[in-house]
Scaffold this motif. Sequence first.
Motif, PDB file in Angstrom:
ATOM      1  N   ALA A  59     -45.209 -45.544  22.103  1.00  0.00           N
ATOM      2  CA  ALA A  59     -45.110 -45.692  20.180  1.00  0.00           C
ATOM      3  C   ALA A  59     -45.701 -46.375  19.578  1.00  0.00           C
ATOM      4  CB  ALA A  59     -43.127 -45.357  20.300  1.00  0.00           C
ATOM      5  N   MET A  60     -45.511 -47.446  20.096  1.00  0.00           N
ATOM      6  CA  MET A  60     -46.351 -48.294  18.961  1.00  0.00           C
ATOM      7  C   MET A  60     -47.763 -47.897  19.220  1.00  0.00           C
ATOM      8  SD  MET A  60     -45.016 -52.122  20.262  1.00  0.00           S
ATOM      9  CE  MET A  60     -45.606 -52.805  18.968  1.00  0.00           C
ATOM     10  N   THR A  61     -48.420 -48.344  20.336  1.00  0.00           N
ATOM     11  CA  THR A  61     -49.738 -46.987  20.161  1.00  0.00           C
ATOM     12  C   THR A  61     -49.701 -46.110  19.896  1.00  0.00           C
ATOM     13  OG1 THR A  61     -50.263 -47.896  23.203  1.00  0.00           O
ATOM     14  CG2 THR A  61     -51.783 -46.855  21.708  1.00  0.00           C
ATOM     15  N   ALA A  62     -48.819 -45.163  19.073  1.00  0.00           N
ATOM     16  CA  ALA A  62     -49.845 -44.160  18.316  1.00  0.00           C
ATOM     17  C   ALA A  62     -49.153 -44.546  16.845  1.00  0.00           C
ATOM     18  CB  ALA A  62     -47.622 -42.959  19.027  1.00  0.00           C
ATOM     19  N   LEU A  63     -48.131 -45.604  16.747  1.00  0.00           N
ATOM     20  CA  LEU A  63     -48.309 -45.929  15.023  1.00  0.00           C
ATOM     21  C   LEU A  63     -49.403 -46.442  14.994  1.00  0.00           C
ATOM     22  CD1 LEU A  63     -47.051 -46.388  12.477  1.00  0.00           C
ATOM     23  CD2 LEU A  63     -45.331 -48.928  13.571  1.00  0.00           C
ATOM     24  N   LEU A  64     -50.292 -47.868  16.158  1.00  0.00           N
ATOM     25  CA  LEU A  64     -51.287 -47.995  15.540  1.00  0.00           C
ATOM     26  C   LEU A  64     -51.923 -46.986  15.185  1.00  0.00           C
ATOM     27  CD1 LEU A  64     -51.481 -51.067  14.574  1.00  0.00           C
ATOM     28  CD2 LEU A  64     -53.413 -51.755  17.092  1.00  0.00           C
ATOM     29  N   VAL A  65     -52.889 -46.102  16.021  1.00  0.00           N
ATOM     30  CA  VAL A  65     -53.486 -45.135  15.419  1.00  0.00           C
ATOM     31  C   VAL A  65     -53.266 -44.615  14.896  1.00  0.00           C
ATOM     32  CG1 VAL A  65     -54.556 -43.096  17.036  1.00  0.00           C
ATOM     33  CG2 VAL A  65     -54.059 -44.857  18.507  1.00  0.00           C
ATOM     34  N   ASP A  66     -52.516 -44.305  14.083  1.00  0.00           N
ATOM     35  CA  ASP A  66     -52.053 -43.418  12.708  1.00  0.00           C
ATOM     36  C   ASP A  66     -52.570 -44.337  11.619  1.00  0.00           C
ATOM     37  OD1 ASP A  66     -51.052 -41.092  13.844  1.00  0.00           O
ATOM     38  OD2 ASP A  66     -49.401 -41.740  12.785  1.00  0.00           O
ATOM     39  N   LEU A  67     -51.806 -45.561  11.887  1.00  0.00           N
ATOM     40  CA  LEU A  67     -52.133 -46.153  10.429  1.00  0.00           C
ATOM     41  C   LEU A  67     -54.418 -46.244  10.610  1.00  0.00           C
ATOM     42  CD1 LEU A  67     -49.662 -48.901  11.157  1.00  0.00           C
ATOM     43  CD2 LEU A  67     -49.992 -47.253   9.468  1.00  0.00           C
ATOM     44  N   HIS A  68     -55.035 -46.346  11.184  1.00  0.00           N
ATOM     45  CA  HIS A  68     -55.927 -46.696  11.132  1.00  0.00           C
ATOM     46  C   HIS A  68     -56.132 -45.827  10.822  1.00  0.00           C
ATOM     47  CE1 HIS A  68     -56.028 -50.975  14.579  1.00  0.00           C
ATOM     48  NE2 HIS A  68     -55.519 -50.596  13.708  1.00  0.00           N
TER      49      HIS A  68
ATOM     50  N   GLY B 239     -52.556 -55.740  10.466  1.00  0.00           N
ATOM     51  CA  GLY B 239     -53.258 -57.010  10.944  1.00  0.00           C
ATOM     52  C   GLY B 239     -51.514 -58.423  11.669  1.00  0.00           C
ATOM     53  N   ASP B 240     -50.613 -57.704  12.033  1.00  0.00           N
ATOM     54  CA  ASP B 240     -50.200 -57.893  12.218  1.00  0.00           C
ATOM     55  C   ASP B 240     -48.090 -57.352  13.515  1.00  0.00           C
ATOM     56  OD1 ASP B 240     -48.420 -60.564  12.884  1.00  0.00           O
ATOM     57  OD2 ASP B 240     -46.613 -60.744  11.035  1.00  0.00           O
ATOM     58  N   CYS B 241     -48.984 -56.464  13.816  1.00  0.00           N
ATOM     59  CA  CYS B 241     -48.119 -55.767  15.367  1.00  0.00           C
ATOM     60  C   CYS B 241     -47.999 -56.062  15.966  1.00  0.00           C
ATOM     61  CB  CYS B 241     -49.626 -54.450  15.427  1.00  0.00           C
ATOM     62  SG  CYS B 241     -48.703 -53.654  15.960  1.00  0.00           S
ATOM     63  N   SER B 242     -47.094 -56.024  15.736  1.00  0.00           N
ATOM     64  CA  SER B 242     -45.884 -56.974  16.896  1.00  0.00           C
ATOM     65  C   SER B 242     -44.993 -56.209  17.202  1.00  0.00           C
ATOM     66  CB  SER B 242     -45.548 -58.491  16.884  1.00  0.00           C
ATOM     67  OG  SER B 242     -44.568 -58.306  15.636  1.00  0.00           O
ATOM     68  N   LEU B 243     -43.951 -56.486  18.220  1.00  0.00           N
ATOM     69  CA  LEU B 243     -42.753 -56.036  18.202  1.00  0.00           C
ATOM     70  C   LEU B 243     -41.379 -56.371  17.446  1.00  0.00           C
ATOM     71  CD1 LEU B 243     -42.456 -56.030  22.472  1.00  0.00           C
ATOM     72  CD2 LEU B 243     -42.732 -54.334  21.197  1.00  0.00           C
ATOM     73  N   ALA B 244     -41.591 -57.965  17.052  1.00  0.00           N
ATOM     74  CA  ALA B 244     -40.627 -57.853  15.970  1.00  0.00           C
ATOM     75  C   ALA B 244     -41.311 -57.623  14.278  1.00  0.00           C
ATOM     76  CB  ALA B 244     -40.351 -59.428  15.700  1.00  0.00           C
TER      77      ALA B 244
ATOM     78  N   ALA C 298     -54.277 -51.151  25.565  1.00  0.00           N
ATOM     79  CA  ALA C 298     -55.424 -50.740  24.961  1.00  0.00           C
ATOM     80  C   ALA C 298     -56.466 -49.428  24.970  1.00  0.00           C
ATOM     81  CB  ALA C 298     -56.548 -52.498  25.367  1.00  0.00           C
ATOM     82  N   GLU C 299     -55.549 -49.305  26.565  1.00  0.00           N
ATOM     83  CA  GLU C 299     -55.766 -48.369  27.172  1.00  0.00           C
ATOM     84  C   GLU C 299     -55.493 -46.889  26.861  1.00  0.00           C
ATOM     85  OE1 GLU C 299     -55.249 -47.928  31.635  1.00  0.00           O
ATOM     86  OE2 GLU C 299     -56.237 -45.837  32.151  1.00  0.00           O
ATOM     87  N   ARG C 300     -54.008 -46.987  25.958  1.00  0.00           N
ATOM     88  CA  ARG C 300     -53.054 -46.663  25.545  1.00  0.00           C
ATOM     89  C   ARG C 300     -53.557 -45.865  24.302  1.00  0.00           C
ATOM     90  NH1 ARG C 300     -48.049 -45.572  27.766  1.00  0.00           N
ATOM     91  NH2 ARG C 300     -47.504 -46.389  29.280  1.00  0.00           N
ATOM     92  N   TYR C 301     -54.387 -46.673  23.425  1.00  0.00           N
ATOM     93  CA  TYR C 301     -54.764 -46.738  22.323  1.00  0.00           C
ATOM     94  C   TYR C 301     -56.239 -45.753  22.193  1.00  0.00           C
ATOM     95  CZ  TYR C 301     -56.898 -47.856  17.848  1.00  0.00           C
ATOM     96  OH  TYR C 301     -57.995 -47.471  16.410  1.00  0.00           O
ATOM     97  N   GLY C 302     -57.149 -46.528  23.459  1.00  0.00           N
ATOM     98  CA  GLY C 302     -58.455 -45.950  23.809  1.00  0.00           C
ATOM     99  C   GLY C 302     -57.685 -43.997  23.959  1.00  0.00           C
ATOM    100  N   GLN C 303     -56.999 -43.888  24.948  1.00  0.00           N
ATOM    101  CA  GLN C 303     -56.650 -42.703  24.974  1.00  0.00           C
ATOM    102  C   GLN C 303     -56.726 -41.251  24.081  1.00  0.00           C
ATOM    103  OE1 GLN C 303     -53.758 -43.291  28.381  1.00  0.00           O
ATOM    104  NE2 GLN C 303     -55.801 -42.907  29.888  1.00  0.00           N
ATOM    105  N   LEU C 304     -55.344 -42.292  23.303  1.00  0.00           N
ATOM    106  CA  LEU C 304     -55.542 -41.428  22.059  1.00  0.00           C
ATOM    107  C   LEU C 304     -56.378 -40.752  21.003  1.00  0.00           C
ATOM    108  CD1 LEU C 304     -53.226 -39.994  20.371  1.00  0.00           C
ATOM    109  CD2 LEU C 304     -51.863 -41.442  19.950  1.00  0.00           C
ATOM    110  N   TRP C 305     -57.069 -42.171  20.165  1.00  0.00           N
ATOM    111  CA  TRP C 305     -57.656 -42.210  19.818  1.00  0.00           C
ATOM    112  C   TRP C 305     -58.923 -41.489  19.714  1.00  0.00           C
ATOM    113  CZ3 TRP C 305     -58.130 -44.364  15.277  1.00  0.00           C
ATOM    114  CH2 TRP C 305     -59.813 -44.608  14.024  1.00  0.00           C
TER     115      TRP C 305
END
Length: 440
Positions: A132-141, A148-153, A225-232
């Motif tokens: 879920a976190m990876t998908a969110l960052l990919v969507d933003l990118h 600039g401050d993606c974190s669990l918190a 990083a791998e999850r991000y790369g696969q989705l991107w």
Amino acid sequence: MATLDLRLREPSPELLSLPWREPLADWDVTAVAFRDIPVGPSRHLVRFVEADGRLWALKDLPRRVALHEYEALRVIEARELAAVRAAGVALQPSEEGAVLVTRYLERSWQYRRLLTRLPWTMTAHRARLFAAMTALLVDLHRNGIYWGDCSLANTLFMRDGQAIQAWMVDAETAEFHPSLTDGQRRLDLDIMIENVAGGLLDVTARRGEPSEAAAQVIEEANGLAERYGQLWGLLHDEPVVALGDADGIGSRLRRLNDAGFAVDELRLESAEGDESDRETVRVTAKVAARRFHSERLQALTGLLVGEGQATILLNDLDDHRRRMQDDLGHPVPEPTAARSWLLHVLTPGVESAHAAVGHRGDPTQAYCDLLEVRWLLSEREGHDVGDEPALRALAERTTPGGAAANLAFVDAPTSEVPALTPEMLGTSGSPDDETAQEMG
């Protein structure tokens, strides 16, 4: 002397009556309906207030930061991305003080409470959170947004069928660009990995988990990083196929649709350097939002649910349509099957499933859990066991291990968090640090 500048997008009576002129730290718990949401430390004071039957998050910030985040969240909302919705901002008379108001996500989870109930050995459930976190960052990118401050918190989580959806709750450092360079994306990803590793290690230490748990959480964080790369890669793949190769082109579309992405435009361009005797083309897809199944379900039934829930419900609808056709002996149009499914399957099914879990949480999610548990039990028994055993498993919390439905038992949703009272605070009359949400 500075004056109050209050901007509310939903100027409800109780919101308007809050003591906006006063610093947030001075608001009196006996006069304001604070809600008790115990979380960890925060850079800023954040409190939760119930007003007009809804829950709002209030964050104390410097004026410049508050205005930036208010505008950033509105831009992100306009792009239909997963982030909390900005509800207002109050620029206070006090020196450079401001309060940002956002709607709180009902039935969402804060990571610390979620991971406290998901130990390091529950890898399948934790994997859903990282996806879920990876998908969110990919969507933003892919929308040109550097976090600039993606974190669990700085993230909230919400169940969506058998998946989890992540929501951005802090946009203080967000930057908007026409598109991001590879270097910007890499830097943002590195920040996320470092922050997630820190958050996971913190939870591991609090739980007193063994040393091998620490090694695993580092591996989990690096795996982002791998999850991000696969989705991107999936979203930006540009295969070269023969012109007229319907299977090759269709394969590209199916991969995107199966992952939940609709395609806004498909472009075929002659491929350069082709030495074959057939013309080849490069297939480029302009990918829209991750709402392929949810938009299809909405068109058929009017239901508006998450992509994960829609995927499950459409499969249930397809099964109902096949049964109708078998019983009637002739094809049944999809809209006809959809009306029958809504009336005879979904409505009673949702009521039964929600009752089985004590009417807690999202009723539609409860039905999705029922379908999953029924399928798992049927697989184990080798035949369709029907709804009753699955309802019983949900009620008695004896669902099969690894089922996404088990997530229903890990935490109380936000809407069930009790109100903050003076008795809970002793004699201070003001919330302590444990009531402040970790939001950046």
